[in-house]
Design an enzyme around this catalytic site. Structure first.
Site, PDB file in Angstrom:
ATOM      1  CE1 TYR A  21      -3.868  -2.168   0.012  1.00  0.00           C
ATOM      2  CE2 TYR A  21      -2.591  -3.438   1.596  1.00  0.00           C
ATOM      3  CZ  TYR A  21      -3.661  -3.333   0.708  1.00  0.00           C
ATOM      4  OH  TYR A  21      -4.492  -4.402   0.508  1.00  0.00           O
ATOM      5  CB  SER A  22       0.827   4.252  -2.163  1.00  0.00           C
ATOM      6  OG  SER A  22       0.950   3.519  -3.337  1.00  0.00           O
ATOM      7  CB  CYS A  52      -0.034   6.350  -8.805  1.00  0.00           C
ATOM      8  SG  CYS A  52      -0.132   5.031  -7.578  1.00  0.00           S
ATOM      9  CD  GLU A  63       4.046   2.604  -6.840  1.00  0.00           C
ATOM     10  OE1 GLU A  63       5.281   2.437  -6.833  1.00  0.00           O
ATOM     11  OE2 GLU A  63       3.417   3.109  -5.891  1.00  0.00           O
ATOM     12  CE1 TYR A  97      -3.598   0.115  -6.587  1.00  0.00           C
ATOM     13  CE2 TYR A  97      -1.487   1.215  -6.905  1.00  0.00           C
ATOM     14  CZ  TYR A  97      -2.761   1.198  -6.377  1.00  0.00           C
ATOM     15  OH  TYR A  97      -3.206   2.270  -5.639  1.00  0.00           O
TER      16      TYR A  97
HETATM   17  C1  LIG Z   1       3.163  -0.618  -5.588  1.00  0.00           C
HETATM   18  C2  LIG Z   1       1.735  -0.906  -5.195  1.00  0.00           C
HETATM   19  C3  LIG Z   1       1.039   0.030  -4.470  1.00  0.00           C
HETATM   20  C4  LIG Z   1      -0.287  -0.223  -4.118  1.00  0.00           C
HETATM   21  N1  LIG Z   1      -0.948   0.734  -3.424  1.00  0.00           N
HETATM   22  C5  LIG Z   1      -2.252   0.537  -3.102  1.00  0.00           C
HETATM   23  C6  LIG Z   1      -2.964   1.550  -2.396  1.00  0.00           C
HETATM   24  O1  LIG Z   1      -2.424   2.635  -2.061  1.00  0.00           O
HETATM   25  N2  LIG Z   1      -4.264   1.294  -2.098  1.00  0.00           N
HETATM   26  C7  LIG Z   1      -4.897   0.125  -2.455  1.00  0.00           C
HETATM   27  O2  LIG Z   1      -6.080  -0.033  -2.138  1.00  0.00           O
HETATM   28  N3  LIG Z   1      -4.232  -0.840  -3.125  1.00  0.00           N
HETATM   29  C8  LIG Z   1      -2.932  -0.672  -3.438  1.00  0.00           C
HETATM   30  N4  LIG Z   1      -2.255  -1.648  -4.114  1.00  0.00           N
HETATM   31  C9  LIG Z   1      -2.961  -2.919  -4.388  1.00  0.00           C
HETATM   32  C10 LIG Z   1      -2.856  -3.811  -3.139  1.00  0.00           C
HETATM   33  O3  LIG Z   1      -1.500  -4.189  -2.945  1.00  0.00           O
HETATM   34  C11 LIG Z   1      -3.676  -5.099  -3.239  1.00  0.00           C
HETATM   35  O4  LIG Z   1      -3.372  -5.753  -4.426  1.00  0.00           O
HETATM   36  C12 LIG Z   1      -5.183  -4.866  -3.167  1.00  0.00           C
HETATM   37  O5  LIG Z   1      -5.535  -4.219  -1.966  1.00  0.00           O
HETATM   38  C13 LIG Z   1      -5.927  -6.212  -3.245  1.00  0.00           C
HETATM   39  O6  LIG Z   1      -5.458  -7.041  -2.221  1.00  0.00           O
HETATM   40  P1  LIG Z   1      -6.448  -8.078  -1.528  1.00  0.00           P
HETATM   41  O7  LIG Z   1      -5.616  -8.903  -0.608  1.00  0.00           O
HETATM   42  O8  LIG Z   1      -7.627  -7.382  -0.964  1.00  0.00           O
HETATM   43  O9  LIG Z   1      -6.967  -8.950  -2.736  1.00  0.00           O
HETATM   44  P2  LIG Z   1      -6.454 -10.438  -3.076  1.00  0.00           P
HETATM   45  O10 LIG Z   1      -7.027 -11.369  -2.073  1.00  0.00           O
HETATM   46  O11 LIG Z   1      -4.976 -10.394  -3.270  1.00  0.00           O
HETATM   47  O12 LIG Z   1      -7.097 -10.637  -4.485  1.00  0.00           O
HETATM   48  C14 LIG Z   1      -8.448 -11.021  -4.660  1.00  0.00           C
HETATM   49  C15 LIG Z   1      -8.764 -10.950  -6.130  1.00  0.00           C
HETATM   50  O13 LIG Z   1      -8.961  -9.598  -6.522  1.00  0.00           O
HETATM   51  C16 LIG Z   1      -8.084  -9.247  -7.577  1.00  0.00           C
HETATM   52  N5  LIG Z   1      -7.624  -7.898  -7.285  1.00  0.00           N
HETATM   53  C17 LIG Z   1      -6.523  -7.547  -6.605  1.00  0.00           C
HETATM   54  N6  LIG Z   1      -6.464  -6.205  -6.514  1.00  0.00           N
HETATM   55  C18 LIG Z   1      -7.525  -5.714  -7.131  1.00  0.00           C
HETATM   56  C19 LIG Z   1      -8.002  -4.405  -7.372  1.00  0.00           C
HETATM   57  N7  LIG Z   1      -7.329  -3.318  -6.933  1.00  0.00           N
HETATM   58  N8  LIG Z   1      -9.161  -4.278  -8.064  1.00  0.00           N
HETATM   59  C20 LIG Z   1      -9.840  -5.376  -8.493  1.00  0.00           C
HETATM   60  N9  LIG Z   1      -9.419  -6.643  -8.296  1.00  0.00           N
HETATM   61  C21 LIG Z   1      -8.290  -6.802  -7.628  1.00  0.00           C
HETATM   62  C22 LIG Z   1      -6.980 -10.277  -7.529  1.00  0.00           C
HETATM   63  O14 LIG Z   1      -6.417 -10.473  -8.815  1.00  0.00           O
HETATM   64  C23 LIG Z   1      -7.691 -11.516  -7.045  1.00  0.00           C
HETATM   65  O15 LIG Z   1      -8.342 -12.153  -8.101  1.00  0.00           O
HETATM   66  C24 LIG Z   1      -0.932  -1.429  -4.482  1.00  0.00           C
HETATM   67  C25 LIG Z   1      -0.217  -2.378  -5.204  1.00  0.00           C
HETATM   68  C26 LIG Z   1       1.081  -2.130  -5.568  1.00  0.00           C
HETATM   69  C27 LIG Z   1       1.819  -3.153  -6.371  1.00  0.00           C
END
Ligand SMILES: Cc1cc2nc3c(=O)[nH]c(=O)nc-3n(C[C@H](O)[C@H](O)[C@H](O)COP(=O)(O)OP(=O)(O)OC[C@H]3O[C@@H](n4cnc5c(N)ncnc54)[C@H](O)[C@@H]3O)c2cc1C
Ligand code: SF4
Ligand code: SF4
Length: 424
Positions: free
Chosen positions: A212-213, A382, A422, A424
């Site tokens: 998370y950023s 981003c 950045e 995602y």
């Molecule tokens: C550099 C970086 C910075 C990030 N900063 C932020 C941030 O500031 N705020 C934030 O909310 N997230 C951010 N993310 C995304 C975050 O890391 C997670 O991927 C996101 O919160 C989903 O994680 P989860 O465990 O809830 O879902 P998971 O249990 O990992 O995934 C459940 C399912 O949802 C899908 N999925 C994952 N992410 C998303 C999405 N965003 N939209 C729709 N489907 C998704 C997956 O592919 C999977 O099928 C960032 C990612 C990166 C790489």
């Protein structure tokens, strides 16, 4: 005689699953799709990787900078690598000798020389990821990275959790504040942290951390406190729209004040803001991509308040489906117009035509062309992965319509750490 054939020994490029934070940066930066992942591991396909090295500098953890000397015939397959919980040890001399690899051949093996991504060398189709910088701007402050790894996370206390999008809409985004107490956790705007959700995944293994950023400036969500804030969107559907309950995002959005969380990081050594006087910042984001932009804006606002801001333009292009789903909409409205120039782009406002961030960029082409010409300007993108290509293409078109060569301007932005992607 069992000397190996020429090229029969390789330095196989492998990723350390214990350090990797599954941020997808390497997969996005590999120009030939040699990197792939499953729900647990990021892996490099030995049959595709050509050692261009494009994935090495952007990796925030160094997990990708690993090699194993291997007889080519028994190189680790994708299936082998998906099954790893840790990196296998180097093969011993005896194991290599048994596979027909003598010490001479082992010593002689070197990876091929790095090759520039084709799009950067101007040879093939446009790939937005090729234009992203892997270094920070020259005047950025020194970032600390990897202070706490997956094997030794630190603990933070939740000191706030507020919803920053309106109730009753699809987007449920939270502003979450974490306090590190007496533990050192130095951060800069643009860096991220990893949150380790408690419990185990469906295969019984501990959940890996999600990134998370950081949404607060370097001196804390509240100046002088050792705390950071995050902007987290609750994931209730996957990228294809199928219902799914995201593990980490739901955990974070449901945290209560007083709870403790396991944190790793900080990560990120390139998405950093310039610190020199009169440097300009162009921020382009959607949804939670606003987190690092909030951090940068707030840092500049604090500098200005303390009389230390020596000018420089701030532009923000912020996209969301509707204004109700745009995090921080209210506070953004109250920032002085002479401090920051904001363009909103809403794609689902009832009765209004769809407007995306790239449309807003094109409408402001005249201002952006001037900023593209100025070596003091840094661009930050981003948010949703889907926005990236449209945004970089819009910047290219704006440059070219202003009589600038994108090959020259884009290459300078990349080389000088002035275009950061950045998504995602
Ligand atoms: C550099 C970086 C910075 C990030 N900063 C932020 C941030 O500031 N705020 C934030 O909310 N997230 C951010 N993310 C995304 C975050 O890391 C997670 O991927 C996101 O919160 C989903 O994680 P989860 O465990 O809830 O879902 P998971 O249990 O990992 O995934 C459940 C399912 O949802 C899908 N999925 C994952 N992410 C998303 C999405 N965003 N939209 C729709 N489907 C998704 C997956 O592919 C999977 O099928 C960032 C990612 C990166 C790489
Ligand atoms: S070295 Fe190049 S080809 Fe190999 S995985 Fe990294 S980016 Fe891809
Ligand atoms: S931590 Fe490094 S190796 Fe792991 S997914 Fe991110 S960029 Fe790739």
């Amino acid at each position: 005689m069992n000397a190996p054939l020429e090229g029969a020994v390789i330095k196989q490029h492998v990723i350390d699953p214990e350090i990797c934070i599954r941020c997808n940066t390497c997969e996005a930066s590999c120009p030939i799709n040699a990197i792939t992942h499953d729900s647990r591991n990021y892996v490099v396909d030995v049959a595709i990787c050509n050692w261009c090295n494009a994935c090495i500098p952007p990796c925030p953890t160094g997990a990708i900078d690993n090699y194993r000397t291997m007889p080519k015939a028994v190189a680790y397959s994708l299936a082998d690598q998906f099954g790893w919980d840790e990196l296998p040890a180097e093969l011993s001399r005896d194991q290599l000798a048994a596979a027909g690899v003598g010490a001479e051949a082992e010593a002689a093996v070197t990876p091929p020389a790095p090759v520039l991504p084709a799009a950067v060398s101007g040879e093939s189709e446009f790939r937005s990821a090729d234009w992203g910088s892997t270094i920070g701007p020259w005047s950025a402050a020194h970032p600390y990275v990897n202070l706490y790894g997956p094997k030794a996370p630190t603990t933070a206390k939740v000191v706030g959790n507020v919803r920053v999008t309106d109730a009753g809409y699809e987007s449920d985004t939270h502003h979450v504040m974490l306090d590190f107490g007496g533990m050192p956790f130095p951060v800069l705007e643009g860096q991220s942290i990893g949150i380790v959700p408690p419990g185990v995944d469906e295969s019984g293994k501990p959940h890996h951390a999600r990134q998370y950023s950081i949404a607060s400036p370097r001196n804390g969500e509240r100046p002088g406190y050792n705390n950071v804030s995050l902007t987290v969107k609750r994931v209730l559907a996957d990228h294809q729209g199928r219902p799914v309950r995201g593990v980490a995002s739901n955990y974070v959005c449901d945290l209560q004040v007083g709870d403790t969380v396991q944190v790793i990081g900080p990560f990120g050594a390139s998405f950093l803001m310039p610190n020199h006087p009169r440097s300009n910042i162009v921020m382009i984001c959607t949804g939670t991509g606003s987190a690092p932009m909030r951090a940068m804006t707030e840092w500049r606002r604090r500098l200005r308040k303390s009389g230390k801001f020596e000018g420089g333009k701030l532009m923000l292009f912020f996209g969301a489906r509707t204004k109700e789903e745009l995090p921080y909409f209210g506070p953004l409205q109250s920032l002085p117009k002479d401090f920051i120039d904001i363009e909103f782009a809403f794609s689902r406002t009832p009765g209004a035509p769809k407007r995306y961030v790239q449309d807003a960029l094109r409408e402001r082409a005249a201002d952006l062309a001037e900023l593209l010409k100025d070596a003091n300007t840094c661009f930050y993108v981003c948010g949703l992965k889907a926005m990236e290509e449209g945004v970089v293409l819009a910047l290219r078109d704006i440059a070219e319509k202003a009589g600038l060569s994108w090959e020259t301007v884009g290459a300078a932005l990349k080389r000088e750490g002035r275009l950061h992607l950045e998504t995602y």
